[in-house]
Scaffold this motif. Sequence first.
Motif, short mmCIF file in Angstrom:
data_model
loop_
_atom_site.label_atom_id
_atom_site.label_comp_id
_atom_site.label_asym_id
_atom_site.label_seq_id
_atom_site.Cartn_x
_atom_site.Cartn_y
_atom_site.Cartn_z
N UNK B 119 0.83 -1.20 0.00
CA UNK B 119 0.00 0.00 0.00
C UNK B 119 0.87 1.25 0.00
N UNK B 120 1.94 1.22 0.77
CA UNK B 120 2.83 2.37 0.83
C UNK B 120 3.47 2.68 -0.51
N UNK B 121 3.69 1.63 -1.26
CA UNK B 121 4.35 1.83 -2.57
C UNK B 121 3.38 2.38 -3.61
N UNK B 122 2.11 2.12 -3.42
CA UNK B 122 1.13 2.52 -4.43
C UNK B 122 0.46 3.85 -4.13
N UNK B 123 0.45 4.24 -2.89
CA UNK B 123 -0.19 5.51 -2.52
C UNK B 123 0.92 6.55 -2.41
N UNK B 124 0.72 7.68 -2.94
CA UNK B 124 1.79 8.68 -3.01
C UNK B 124 2.01 9.30 -1.64
N UNK B 125 3.01 8.79 -0.96
CA UNK B 125 3.31 9.31 0.38
C UNK B 125 4.53 10.22 0.38
N UNK B 126 5.24 10.23 -0.74
CA UNK B 126 6.45 11.06 -0.86
C UNK B 126 6.20 12.09 -1.96
N UNK B 127 6.55 13.34 -1.69
CA UNK B 127 6.32 14.35 -2.73
C UNK B 127 7.46 14.36 -3.73
N UNK B 128 7.36 15.25 -4.68
CA UNK B 128 8.35 15.26 -5.77
C UNK B 128 9.75 15.57 -5.27
N UNK B 129 9.82 16.27 -4.15
CA UNK B 129 11.14 16.62 -3.60
C UNK B 129 11.68 15.52 -2.68
N UNK B 130 10.97 14.44 -2.59
CA UNK B 130 11.43 13.34 -1.74
C UNK B 130 11.03 13.50 -0.29
N UNK B 131 10.19 14.48 0.03
CA UNK B 131 9.77 14.69 1.43
C UNK B 131 8.51 13.90 1.71
N UNK B 132 8.39 13.49 2.95
CA UNK B 132 7.24 12.69 3.37
C UNK B 132 6.01 13.58 3.50
N UNK B 133 4.89 13.11 2.94
CA UNK B 133 3.61 13.80 3.14
C UNK B 133 3.07 13.33 4.48
N UNK B 134 3.32 14.10 5.49
CA UNK B 134 3.14 13.61 6.86
C UNK B 134 1.68 13.36 7.22
N UNK B 135 0.81 14.29 6.84
CA UNK B 135 -0.60 14.12 7.19
C UNK B 135 -1.19 12.87 6.56
N UNK B 136 -0.91 12.71 5.27
CA UNK B 136 -1.45 11.55 4.55
C UNK B 136 -0.87 10.25 5.12
N UNK B 137 0.42 10.25 5.34
CA UNK B 137 1.08 9.04 5.84
C UNK B 137 0.57 8.66 7.23
N UNK B 138 0.36 9.68 8.04
CA UNK B 138 -0.11 9.41 9.40
C UNK B 138 -1.53 8.83 9.38
N UNK B 139 -2.37 9.44 8.56
CA UNK B 139 -3.74 8.94 8.46
C UNK B 139 -3.75 7.50 7.97
N UNK B 140 -2.92 7.24 6.96
CA UNK B 140 -2.89 5.91 6.38
C UNK B 140 -2.38 4.86 7.37
N UNK B 141 -1.31 5.20 8.06
CA UNK B 141 -0.74 4.21 8.98
C UNK B 141 -1.69 3.93 10.14
N UNK B 142 -2.45 4.94 10.54
CA UNK B 142 -3.45 4.70 11.60
C UNK B 142 -4.57 3.81 11.07
N UNK B 143 -5.03 4.11 9.85
CA UNK B 143 -6.16 3.36 9.29
C UNK B 143 -5.78 1.90 9.04
N UNK B 144 -4.57 1.65 8.61
CA UNK B 144 -4.17 0.28 8.27
C UNK B 144 -4.04 -0.63 9.49
#
Lengths: 545, 220
Positions: B119-144
């Motif tokens: 799931x992490x590989x398919x959902x865009x959790x890293x932006x173009x500059x290589x930085x983590x999209x923190x809000x999205x990643x946090x929501x996803x990791x909690x939901x999973x």
Amino acid sequence: MNRLLLLLLLVLWLPGASADISVHVPGGYVSTAPVVLDDVVLVRSSGTFDGNNPPAVFAYGQEGLEVWRVVGPSTVQPDMAELVVAPAGEADCGSWPRTLVVAWSSGRLDGLNPADGSVFWSIQTEVEGWGLTATPVLTPSSLVQVTRDGIEQRCLADGALLARTDLGPGWRNPAIVVNGTAYVGDEASNVWAWSIGNANATSVPAAGRIRHAPLPLAGGLLVHAQQDAGSVVEWYPLASNGTLTTPSAVHRLPRGNAPGMPVALGTHGAVIADSSGLLHLAWTPEGWDTTPLDTRSVNGPLRVEAGLLLGSENHAEGGFLVLDVASWNARSIHGPLGFGTAPPVHCGDALLLVKDEGTMVVLGEHVSGCPLSPVTVEVDRTPAVWSLSILAAYLVGAAAWKRKGVVHGAKWASPFLLLALVLVLPQLGAWWSHLGPSTAPDDVWNPAWPSSWEGGQVVVFELPSGRVAIGGLPEATTVLEATMAAAVELNLTLTVEQHSLGPWVTAVDGVEGRGWVVDVDGRLLTIGAAQGALSTEAVVVWRPA
Amino acid sequence: MVGAVGTHGPVLGPQASLFLDVLLLGAAVVLLFTDRRLTVPSATVLFALVAACAAGRVATADLPNVQPVSVMVLLAGATMGARRGVAFAVLVTMLSNAVLGDGVWTIFQAVGWALMAFAGSKLDLIDEDGALLLGRSTTLTAALAIPFGALTTLSVLGPDVGMAALPALLWSGLPFDVAHALGNVVLMLWAGPSIVRWMTLREVGDPMTITGLEADASLV
């Protein structure tokens, strides 16, 4: 703010500090061993030589608080007779409740109520310079007290004199009673035999002053006599009628200065003490087999208790001796230092130590079973911590949110929320599971069980060897409590490991298998056994997973 | 979740354990060897992170259902791609369970974390500059955490715990799944960006083949 909260949390988490319990006994020297009795520790102190503090007996309770004290007549002589507690009994002279017998150097002999120190009876014996310094001796029907210059048999009901005879002058010289005959040494180098009730006593000469009760050993009496320089161990064979004979020449053993009070080990062994140290003596017809045990100076009583030989080292920097009787290995203990003769005494699972200067110490951490132990109240700090954690989460999270937005707020709040959740999870899980769906079958009662089990709790173990069940046990409130009680009754071993969620049964009667699951009233328990509440008619079934 | 039940389900015998290990290890090896982008430096980073993650899981084993592995595998998938992310999840599960205890649940955990990595590989959790999209990643990791709990609960089922018990098991496990989710949130918010930096290998040339100032810059 954060530091303050962290500090607060740390304080709440700190385990209760533990330290040795100590009590300072007022007055002069404490030369006798304390007595542990029910919920008090009894100890006596001598008066001070300046006469400002009278001698007294104290009872101390929890946290070393004084429960009662009895003050004795002021003297300038130390009180060195041990406290003796006579169990309740009756004889021709009357009946008596449990009585604390106190012999004072003023010559007074008291029978006290150990519960409150009130006086049952009190009598006065003769005084020549000093009065009573010998420990009272109990027989099944009376009390035998060596006085300043004699020996008396007294009734424990009222202290009335039953029989008496004269002896030589004595000092800290208790008697020993063997088959109705009291044996006692004196300051005039005699060993006396008094058939209790007779008008007169007989004596044989000893090698020196005798300041302990003769020790029955191998059909005779061991005496460790003090001389002006050094001391001598002698063994007096007893005739068949109990009379003393001349000491055995092959058992004469010169020793060091200032002998202590020897203690018997079995029927043919003893340990003696003096300023040159401790020596084990094994009686043989040819003499003593000796084994040096320790070189430290012990001049008071030796005591054998719970497999330990106990004594007090008597010099300015002296500590205590604790030797394992099985191996003679010395155990190192750290207690008060100084002159002293009172040996350590077991108090619960700790040792009670006291030196002449009067500081009584319970040695050990987390002492249990000792009357001096503080009242321990288990305080569950979990609710306080998780409540504070939620409060901290709100405060810190809100402040962070306001400054940098919602993600920042969540970042600061989440650790506190996690801490709160982890702490509350066992209780939360138990509560939550009760709200959930049930898969309970209609009836879990086995008709083959005795009808006497009906209406109570039943615990079943499905072992590889078969199904075993027990009922009619005292009502338990949790699954684990019922399980452990059942295992005891069924003589099954239960392996319980501690887990973050509570105790976890990992094996029953040595069977680990693939783990164990438990049904309560036919419903799989989905929380820890310690959290699983039981109804009064529950059926608990442990089975391999 | 399974911790709440007091049992993990069937423990495996030596032969079954060996078969399971070979199966999982084989899967991880196949995934890594078929990843054409895998280089020696990136493999080194991967194995170092596997060891660190397994150690972290063992260290936090006493905290009820706090699973640092979940965040790590999600970010491994996001930064290294599906193959390496899944291999990472499988290896961490094997290594940590070697200490914590091996059994049928290992398969369920490996599958659960592998799916998180996927799931992490398919959902865009890293932006173009290589930085983590923190809000999205946090929501996803909690939901999973919730489906992961449900999946691993299945490992308890067996001859003595039938499907009829599943609703009660899932229900009882929810507080523990929430603990899992909250643990994921904490780790993601506090360490997520750093973990991404550790996992993101900068592609640089071999400094030994570059001359002059350019080589010095590469070595910095």
